[in-house]
Design a protein around this motif. Structure first.
Motif, PDB file in Angstrom:
ATOM      1  N   UNK A 250      -2.972  25.640  21.033  1.00 30.04           N
ATOM      2  CA  UNK A 250      -2.091  24.394  20.371  1.00 30.04           C
ATOM      3  C   UNK A 250      -2.669  23.278  20.565  1.00 30.04           C
ATOM      4  N   UNK A 251      -2.840  22.116  19.663  1.00 22.95           N
ATOM      5  CA  UNK A 251      -2.569  20.943  20.728  1.00 22.95           C
ATOM      6  C   UNK A 251      -1.774  19.773  19.432  1.00 22.95           C
ATOM      7  N   UNK A 252      -1.226  18.669  20.144  1.00 24.49           N
ATOM      8  CA  UNK A 252      -0.895  17.906  19.433  1.00 24.49           C
ATOM      9  C   UNK A 252      -1.178  16.332  19.874  1.00 24.49           C
ATOM     10  N   UNK A 253      -1.498  15.368  18.679  1.00 22.78           N
ATOM     11  CA  UNK A 253      -1.644  14.342  18.830  1.00 22.78           C
ATOM     12  C   UNK A 253      -1.222  13.907  18.573  1.00 22.78           C
ATOM     13  N   UNK A 254      -0.988  11.804  19.336  1.00 20.82           N
ATOM     14  CA  UNK A 254      -0.570  10.750  18.734  1.00 20.82           C
ATOM     15  C   UNK A 254      -1.216   9.823  19.115  1.00 20.82           C
ATOM     16  N   UNK A 255      -1.425   8.412  17.950  1.00 25.18           N
ATOM     17  CA  UNK A 255      -2.220   7.777  18.018  1.00 25.18           C
ATOM     18  C   UNK A 255      -0.839   6.396  18.568  1.00 25.18           C
ATOM     19  N   UNK A 256      -1.385   5.219  18.545  1.00 24.47           N
ATOM     20  CA  UNK A 256      -0.861   4.170  18.446  1.00 24.47           C
ATOM     21  C   UNK A 256      -1.049   2.513  19.082  1.00 24.47           C
ATOM     22  N   UNK A 257      -0.561   1.251  18.694  1.00 28.22           N
ATOM     23  CA  UNK A 257      -1.205   0.358  18.828  1.00 28.22           C
ATOM     24  C   UNK A 257      -0.076  -0.165  18.983  1.00 28.22           C
ATOM     25  N   UNK A 258      -0.168  -1.503  19.889  1.00 30.01           N
ATOM     26  CA  UNK A 258       0.705  -2.248  20.183  1.00 30.01           C
ATOM     27  C   UNK A 258       2.115  -2.607  18.864  1.00 30.01           C
ATOM     28  N   UNK A 259       3.019  -2.486  18.971  1.00 29.73           N
ATOM     29  CA  UNK A 259       4.229  -2.567  18.013  1.00 29.73           C
ATOM     30  C   UNK A 259       4.169  -4.851  18.012  1.00 29.73           C
TER      31      UNK A 259
END
Length: 102
Positions: A93-102
């Motif tokens: 299983x893989x879980x990915x999260x991506x984010x940028x500056x708020x």
């Protein structure tokens, strides 16, 4: 504080936890991709706090200067080799999260 960044977190659950050391070596090879600004490979810290997610086996935190650098990382031959030779073989299983500056 990390600023002006595209952050890509990946959590891996392995088919066999006994393969953790081998898999970690494969993940560490991703650090050779030139588009990365920074990288961290980790394993969970044992915790009895219910709010802490620690059921995964290996984590990968990558930081890029831009979404474009992230996109180039995704198609880099080193990354494609990792997917073919490590993820397909060892990962359940893989879980990915991506984010940028708020």
């Amino acid at each position: 504080m990390i600023t002006d960044a595209f952050v890509h977190n990946v959590f891996f659950w392995l088919k066999n936890p006994a393969d953790t050391a081998t898999f970690v070596e494969g993940v560490k090879g991703l650090a050779n991709i030139k588009h990365l600004r920074d990288v961290h490979v980790g394993v969970p810290v044992p915790s009895d706090k219910p709010i802490i997610e620690s059921s995964y086996h290996v984590s990968l935190l990558t930081i890029f200067n831009s979404v474009e650098d992230h996109d180039l990382y995704q198609v880099d031959p080193i990354h494609e080799d990792f997917l073919a030779n490590y993820v397909k073989q060892y990962v359940e299983r893989v879980m990915v999260t991506d984010s940028v500056d708020a």
